[in-house]
Design a protein around this motif. Structure first.
Motif, PDB file in Angstrom:
ATOM      1  N   GLN A 265       1.072  -0.833  -0.192  1.00 58.43           N
ATOM      2  CA  GLN A 265      -0.287   0.093   0.266  1.00 58.43           C
ATOM      3  C   GLN A 265       0.615   1.163  -0.030  1.00 58.43           C
ATOM      4  O   GLN A 265       2.090   0.990   0.554  1.00 58.43           O
ATOM      5  CB  GLN A 265      -0.844   0.152   1.344  1.00 58.43           C
ATOM      6  CG  GLN A 265      -2.014  -1.506   1.730  1.00 58.43           C
ATOM      7  CD  GLN A 265      -2.517  -0.881  -0.361  1.00 58.43           C
ATOM      8  OE1 GLN A 265      -3.612  -0.478   0.146  1.00 58.43           O
ATOM      9  NE2 GLN A 265      -3.042  -2.689  -0.464  1.00 58.43           N
TER      10      GLN A 265
ATOM     11  N   ASN B 102     -15.437   1.889   2.532  1.00 54.29           N
ATOM     12  CA  ASN B 102     -15.255   1.570   1.468  1.00 54.29           C
ATOM     13  C   ASN B 102     -14.521   0.851   0.318  1.00 54.29           C
ATOM     14  O   ASN B 102     -15.184  -0.853   0.437  1.00 54.29           O
ATOM     15  CB  ASN B 102     -15.784   3.203   0.198  1.00 54.29           C
ATOM     16  CG  ASN B 102     -16.031   3.008  -0.919  1.00 54.29           C
ATOM     17  OD1 ASN B 102     -16.002   1.587  -1.566  1.00 54.29           O
ATOM     18  ND2 ASN B 102     -16.479   3.566  -1.722  1.00 54.29           N
ATOM     19  N   GLU B 103     -13.549   1.401   0.437  1.00 55.14           N
ATOM     20  CA  GLU B 103     -12.356   0.419  -0.566  1.00 55.14           C
ATOM     21  C   GLU B 103     -11.123   0.473   0.639  1.00 55.14           C
ATOM     22  O   GLU B 103     -11.165   2.123   1.105  1.00 55.14           O
ATOM     23  CB  GLU B 103     -12.311   0.822  -1.491  1.00 55.14           C
ATOM     24  CG  GLU B 103     -13.286  -0.178  -2.722  1.00 55.14           C
ATOM     25  CD  GLU B 103     -12.618   1.007  -4.198  1.00 55.14           C
ATOM     26  OE1 GLU B 103     -11.274   0.967  -4.491  1.00 55.14           O
ATOM     27  OE2 GLU B 103     -13.078   0.861  -4.708  1.00 55.14           O
TER      28      GLU B 103
ATOM     29  N   SER C  70      -9.243   4.535   0.352  1.00 51.21           N
ATOM     30  CA  SER C  70      -9.758   4.677  -1.543  1.00 51.21           C
ATOM     31  C   SER C  70      -9.502   5.924  -1.426  1.00 51.21           C
ATOM     32  O   SER C  70      -9.507   6.758  -2.274  1.00 51.21           O
ATOM     33  CB  SER C  70     -10.259   3.469  -1.620  1.00 51.21           C
ATOM     34  OG  SER C  70     -11.487   4.005  -1.001  1.00 51.21           O
TER      35      SER C  70
ATOM     36  N   LYS D  40     -12.856   7.185  -0.877  1.00 51.01           N
ATOM     37  CA  LYS D  40     -13.913   7.508  -1.480  1.00 51.01           C
ATOM     38  C   LYS D  40     -15.387   7.039  -0.430  1.00 51.01           C
ATOM     39  O   LYS D  40     -14.928   5.814   0.834  1.00 51.01           O
ATOM     40  CB  LYS D  40     -14.029   6.265  -2.643  1.00 51.01           C
ATOM     41  CG  LYS D  40     -12.997   5.925  -2.860  1.00 51.01           C
ATOM     42  CD  LYS D  40     -13.942   5.009  -4.664  1.00 51.01           C
ATOM     43  CE  LYS D  40     -12.388   4.929  -5.497  1.00 51.01           C
ATOM     44  NZ  LYS D  40     -12.140   4.039  -6.572  1.00 51.01           N
TER      45      LYS D  40
ATOM     46  N   GLY E 234     -13.465   5.796   5.295  1.00 53.61           N
ATOM     47  CA  GLY E 234     -13.941   5.900   3.773  1.00 53.61           C
ATOM     48  C   GLY E 234     -14.300   7.355   3.248  1.00 53.61           C
ATOM     49  O   GLY E 234     -15.268   7.995   3.193  1.00 53.61           O
TER      50      GLY E 234
ATOM     51  N   SER F 132      -7.128   9.151   4.530  1.00 50.42           N
ATOM     52  CA  SER F 132      -6.109   9.968   3.026  1.00 50.42           C
ATOM     53  C   SER F 132      -6.962  12.030   3.683  1.00 50.42           C
ATOM     54  O   SER F 132      -6.494  12.322   2.921  1.00 50.42           O
ATOM     55  CB  SER F 132      -7.733   9.870   1.523  1.00 50.42           C
ATOM     56  OG  SER F 132      -7.210   8.640   1.840  1.00 50.42           O
TER      57      SER F 132
END
Ligand SMILES: O=C(O)c1ccccc1N[C@@H]1O[C@H](COP(=O)(O)O)[C@@H](O)[C@H]1O
Length: 195
Positions: free
Chosen positions: A34, A123-124, A127, A129, A150, A173
């Motif tokens: 990752q 979500n993933e 990500s 998202k 997420g 993120s």
């Protein structure tokens, strides 16, 4: 009050940023391959530099439970986040050895009873998202403290808390600028949950 975990810290100096904003929990990625994956040396340095008051959780994806137990026993991490398809047996094994466990589940499983300390909806992985928060079961139907993840950012965090009423939020993120952890973003996120 909702609590906040800031995850995906990957540079040793990220510990200094965490110490400044004092989240309720911090995370590092042990899942291989990752963008934010840390090696053992970096993980050790982050733990050493991080205030003792901030628990550090290791994020694993379908990895060896013995490694998790060793890292925990040596004080490198204070809990694990299982972000793959780990079984309830693995969760039980960790819990029997007093390792706090965050387990990723599908939204419909947020209502099931599990041996994990927290269930996490994402979500993933990492990500950035979001997913449709309307599918999250309402708080009275949930059995285990919920960690929402997420794509949470300074722009949508308050809405997410209002809609989902999670016990925790988890952000990787959303506290970055140009791929690096950012003090102002981190501070704003922590302020939102604590206001
Ligand atoms: O942060 C990562 O890079 C990561 C990698 C592999 C598995 C999990 C990871 N982070 C977790 O992913 C979610 C959502 O993160 P984001 O805010 O959408 O980027 C969160 O639970 C992190 O702990």
């Amino acid at each position: 009050m909702t609590k906040i975990k800031l995850c995906g810290n990957f540079r040793v100096e990220d510990a200094d940023l965490l110490n400044k904003v004092q989240p309720d929990m911090a995370g590092i990625i042990f899942a291989p391959g990752q963008r934010r994956t840390v090696n053992l040396m970096t993980a050790l340095k982050i733990r050493e530099r991080l205030n003792d008051s901030i628990p550090l959780y290791g994020v694993f994806v379908n990895q060896n439970v013995m490694d998790m137990l060793t890292f925990f026993a040596n004080g490198l991490i204070q809990g694990v986040q299982l972000h793959g398809e780990e079984s309830e047996l693995e969760v039980t094994l960790l819990r029997e050895r007093n390792v706090p466990v965050i387990q990723v589940v599908k939204p419909q499983q947020a209502m099931l009873k599990t041996a994990a300390n927290y269930v996490l909806l994402d979500n993933e992985f990492g990500s950035g998202k979001t997913f449709d928060w309307r599918i999250v079961p309402p708080k009275p139907l949930r059995q285990t403290p919920l960690m929402l993840a997420g794509g949470l950012t300074t722009d949508n965090l308050q809405d997410a808390i209002n809609q989902v009423q999670p016990e925790w939020v988890d952000i990787s993120s959303g506290d970055e600028v140009a791929g690096n952890k950012n003090l102002e973003k981190m501070r704003t996120l922590v302020d939102i949950v604590r206001q």
